[in-house]
Design a protein around this motif. Sequence first.
Motif, mmCIF file in Angstrom:
data_model
loop_
_atom_site.group_PDB
_atom_site.id
_atom_site.type_symbol
_atom_site.label_atom_id
_atom_site.label_comp_id
_atom_site.label_asym_id
_atom_site.label_seq_id
_atom_site.Cartn_x
_atom_site.Cartn_y
_atom_site.Cartn_z
ATOM 1 N N PRO A 1 13.710 -12.281 -64.065
ATOM 2 C CA PRO A 1 12.610 -12.216 -63.098
ATOM 3 C C PRO A 1 11.247 -12.003 -63.760
ATOM 4 N N ASP A 2 11.250 -11.404 -64.939
ATOM 5 C CA ASP A 2 9.973 -11.180 -65.635
ATOM 6 C C ASP A 2 9.870 -12.077 -66.860
ATOM 7 N N TYR A 3 10.184 -13.369 -66.651
ATOM 8 C CA TYR A 3 10.113 -14.377 -67.701
ATOM 9 C C TYR A 3 8.721 -14.360 -68.338
ATOM 10 N N GLY A 4 8.684 -14.476 -69.649
ATOM 11 C CA GLY A 4 7.422 -14.462 -70.363
ATOM 12 C C GLY A 4 7.074 -13.081 -70.900
ATOM 13 N N ARG A 5 7.777 -12.072 -70.409
ATOM 14 C CA ARG A 5 7.525 -10.711 -70.888
ATOM 15 C C ARG A 5 8.326 -10.423 -72.162
ATOM 16 N N PHE A 6 9.358 -11.242 -72.412
ATOM 17 C CA PHE A 6 10.230 -11.048 -73.558
ATOM 18 C C PHE A 6 10.313 -12.306 -74.412
ATOM 19 N N GLU A 7 10.487 -12.103 -75.716
ATOM 20 C CA GLU A 7 10.873 -13.175 -76.624
ATOM 21 C C GLU A 7 12.355 -12.983 -76.904
ATOM 22 N N LEU A 8 12.993 -14.011 -77.450
ATOM 23 C CA LEU A 8 14.411 -13.931 -77.776
ATOM 24 C C LEU A 8 14.571 -14.085 -79.278
ATOM 25 N N LEU A 9 14.993 -12.999 -79.932
ATOM 26 C CA LEU A 9 15.180 -12.991 -81.380
ATOM 27 C C LEU A 9 16.596 -12.525 -81.698
ATOM 28 N N ASP A 10 17.352 -13.374 -82.370
ATOM 29 C CA ASP A 10 18.737 -13.045 -82.747
ATOM 30 C C ASP A 10 19.576 -12.607 -81.552
ATOM 31 N N GLY A 11 19.331 -13.225 -80.399
ATOM 32 C CA GLY A 11 20.100 -12.925 -79.200
ATOM 33 C C GLY A 11 19.614 -11.715 -78.428
ATOM 34 N N HIS A 12 18.607 -11.031 -78.934
ATOM 35 C CA HIS A 12 18.091 -9.828 -78.293
ATOM 36 C C HIS A 12 16.742 -10.101 -77.643
ATOM 37 N N LEU A 13 16.538 -9.489 -76.484
ATOM 38 C CA LEU A 13 15.238 -9.555 -75.834
ATOM 39 C C LEU A 13 14.298 -8.604 -76.556
ATOM 40 N N VAL A 14 13.113 -9.109 -76.908
ATOM 41 C CA VAL A 14 12.093 -8.287 -77.552
ATOM 42 C C VAL A 14 10.881 -8.292 -76.635
ATOM 43 N N GLU A 15 10.521 -7.115 -76.157
ATOM 44 C CA GLU A 15 9.416 -7.005 -75.213
ATOM 45 C C GLU A 15 8.090 -7.337 -75.880
ATOM 46 N N ARG A 16 7.297 -8.136 -75.191
ATOM 47 C CA ARG A 16 5.955 -8.496 -75.643
ATOM 48 C C ARG A 16 4.978 -7.551 -74.952
ATOM 49 N N LYS A 17 4.330 -6.707 -75.724
ATOM 50 C CA LYS A 17 3.385 -5.749 -75.147
ATOM 51 C C LYS A 17 1.976 -6.160 -75.537
ATOM 52 N N MET A 18 1.230 -6.643 -74.563
ATOM 53 C CA MET A 18 -0.127 -7.099 -74.824
ATOM 54 C C MET A 18 -1.109 -6.180 -74.125
#
Length: 186
Positions: free
Chosen positions: A19-36
Motif C-alpha cells: 500500500p505504501d509503494y515507493g516508500r521502500f527499495e528492494l535489496l537482497d529480498g529485503h524491504l529497505v525504507e527510503r527516508k527523505m
Amino acid sequence: MTLTTTATLYTPDDLLTLPDYGRFELLDGHLVERKMGAKSSYTATNVLILMGHFVLSNSLGLVFQADCGYQIFPEEPGRVRFADGSFIRRGRLPEDCLPQGHCPLAPDLVIEAVSPHDTASALETKIAQWLSAGVQLVWVLYPETHRLQVHRTDGTVTKLQVDDQLSGEEVIPGFQCQVAAVFQGL
C-alpha cells in the motif's frame, strides 16, 4: 539512505502490491525504507521542475518523480531501486510505451538528494549501482551545503557550487540552470 530492513523476504512483484509503494527499495529480498527529509524532497522537486519543463518543451523524453522503481541490475535481478528523480530519453522505451510495474530499462539520468540520515557508504553504493546498470549521469544534491555533484559512467565527478551551471551534457542537450536555482528557497 537509512538501511532499515525487514526480516521477511520479498520479490519485485510483492513490492508492487504494497500500500505504501515507493516508500521502500528492494535489496537482497529485503524491504529497505527510503527516508527523505523535507529539504531533500524540496530540492529534488526543484530540479525536476527545472529539468522537466525543458524536457517537455523540447520533447526530449520522460521525467519521473521519486516513486518510479527500476529493476535494472543484472547481478541482482530482484533488486528494485528508486531515484529521487530520473529521466529517460525519447525512443529508448520499446514503442515509447511506459511499462506496467517497475521500469526494466536504466534511466539516462538519476537524481539523488541527500537526506539527513543518508550514510556516505550507502550513497556511494547506490551511485555505483546506478552507473554500473547503465545510467549515464547521476546528479547528487546536497541541500545542507547547497552543493551538487555530477557522476558519470567514465568515473569522472564534477563538484558544483551555487555560482556554477548545471548542464544536461549529452544526456539532455541544451539543458542548463544555475545551481542556485536548485536550492532556491532553502
